[in-house]
Design an enzyme around this catalytic site. Structure first.
Site, PDB file in Angstrom:
ATOM      1  N   LYS A 213       4.614  33.189  94.289  1.00  0.00           N
ATOM      2  CA  LYS A 213       5.812  32.648  94.939  1.00  0.00           C
ATOM      3  C   LYS A 213       6.059  33.429  96.226  1.00  0.00           C
ATOM      4  O   LYS A 213       6.094  34.673  96.218  1.00  0.00           O
ATOM      5  CB  LYS A 213       6.994  32.789  93.989  1.00  0.00           C
TER       6      LYS A 213
HETATM    7  C1  E4P Z   1      13.760  28.950  92.023  1.00  0.00           C
HETATM    8  O1  E4P Z   1      12.590  29.054  91.710  1.00  0.00           O
HETATM    9  C2  E4P Z   1      14.766  30.006  91.904  1.00  0.00           C
HETATM   10  O2  E4P Z   1      14.358  30.945  90.929  1.00  0.00           O
HETATM   11  C3  E4P Z   1      16.109  29.532  91.446  1.00  0.00           C
HETATM   12  O3  E4P Z   1      16.124  28.172  91.114  1.00  0.00           O
HETATM   13  C4  E4P Z   1      17.270  30.037  92.215  1.00  0.00           C
HETATM   14  O4  E4P Z   1      18.445  29.495  91.688  1.00  0.00           O
HETATM   15  P1  E4P Z   1      19.891  30.117  91.913  1.00  0.00           P
HETATM   16  O5  E4P Z   1      20.465  29.490  93.133  1.00  0.00           O
HETATM   17  O6  E4P Z   1      20.635  29.711  90.681  1.00  0.00           O
HETATM   18  O7  E4P Z   1      19.707  31.605  92.037  1.00  0.00           O
END
Ligand code: E4P
Length: 219
Positions: free
Chosen positions: A87
């Site tokens: 990622k």
């Molecule tokens: C995506 O891969 C992220 O881990 C995640 O969806 C972030 O979400 P949040 O806005 O709830 O932190």
């Protein structure tokens, strides 16, 4: 639409995996830090539970270092190298790293996407997945679903292979709307999976069936 779970908590992942409803996992530095465990240890345990793409995020800010960091953690879990998705934060260095990792045959998930233009750049850099954050857009009074819809429409129109992961999901309506507009994947927090599971009429329906069956058996 495929469902991933958005957590680094192995108990939550195990419960969702046991129900057979998820086929991948996304983590991020905040989610890993929340668990207070060693990064490699937790990613390995996740990969041993779910046989699908497991996104593990780099924290370096320069492309060369991002690639090195990714190669190092993949080398520590060779048995799961086909499942690990690197990622990368959306930024110039993240795109450079995406191209480099793609050339090395390593899957990538470009995260923190907040515009269709960013999604197009990530797809051109070879991203396997892009993660637009719909909840965080909703949080600031912008239409997160509209962004998912725009990216899905562009990728379909242009026959782009990169899969769209709707991220930053806040509720079941986000999930069902993403499915209606043709999004490939939604990565869903455990709490939202539980909200999707529960319906008061299902609960009372089960109770009524059991109560009626008890009465019948006693006759
Ligand atoms: C995506 O891969 C992220 O881990 C995640 O969806 C972030 O979400 P949040 O806005 O709830 O932190």
């Amino acid at each position: 639409m495929k469902l991933f779970i958005d957590t680094a908590n192995v108990a939550e992942i195990r419960r969702a995996a046991d129900m057979g409803v998820i086929c991948g996992v996304t983590t991020n530095p905040s989610l890993i830090a929340k668990e207070g465990r060693d990064f490699v240890e937790v990613v390995k345990e996740i990969a041993s539970i779910v046989d699908g793409p497991i996104s593990a995020e780099v924290i370096s800010l320069e492309a060369d270092k991002m690639v090195k960091e990714a190669q190092e953690f993949i080398a520590k879990m060779p048995e799961f190298e086909d499942n690990i998705v690197v990622k990368l934060p959306f930024c110039e260095e993240g795109l450079k790293a995406c191209k480099m990792l793609t050339d090395l045959g390593i899957d990538t998930n470009v995260t923190l996407i907040f515009s269709a233009a960013q999604a197009i750049l990530a797809a051109n850099a070879g991203a396997t997945f892009v993660s637009p954050f719909l909840g965080r857009l909703d949080d600031i009074g912008t239409d997160g679903i509209a962004l998912i819809e725009e990216i899905v429409e562009i990728f379909n129109e242009q026959l782009i292979d990169t899969e769209v992961i709707a991220a930053s999901i806040r509720n079941p309506i986000h999930v069902t709307t993403c499915a209606r507009i043709g999004c490939d994947i939604a990565t869903v927090p455990y709490g939202v999976i539980m909200q999707m599971l529960n319906h008061p009429l299902t609960t009372s329906g089960i109770e009524k069936f059991l109560k009626d069956w008890d009465g019948f058996e006693k006759k």
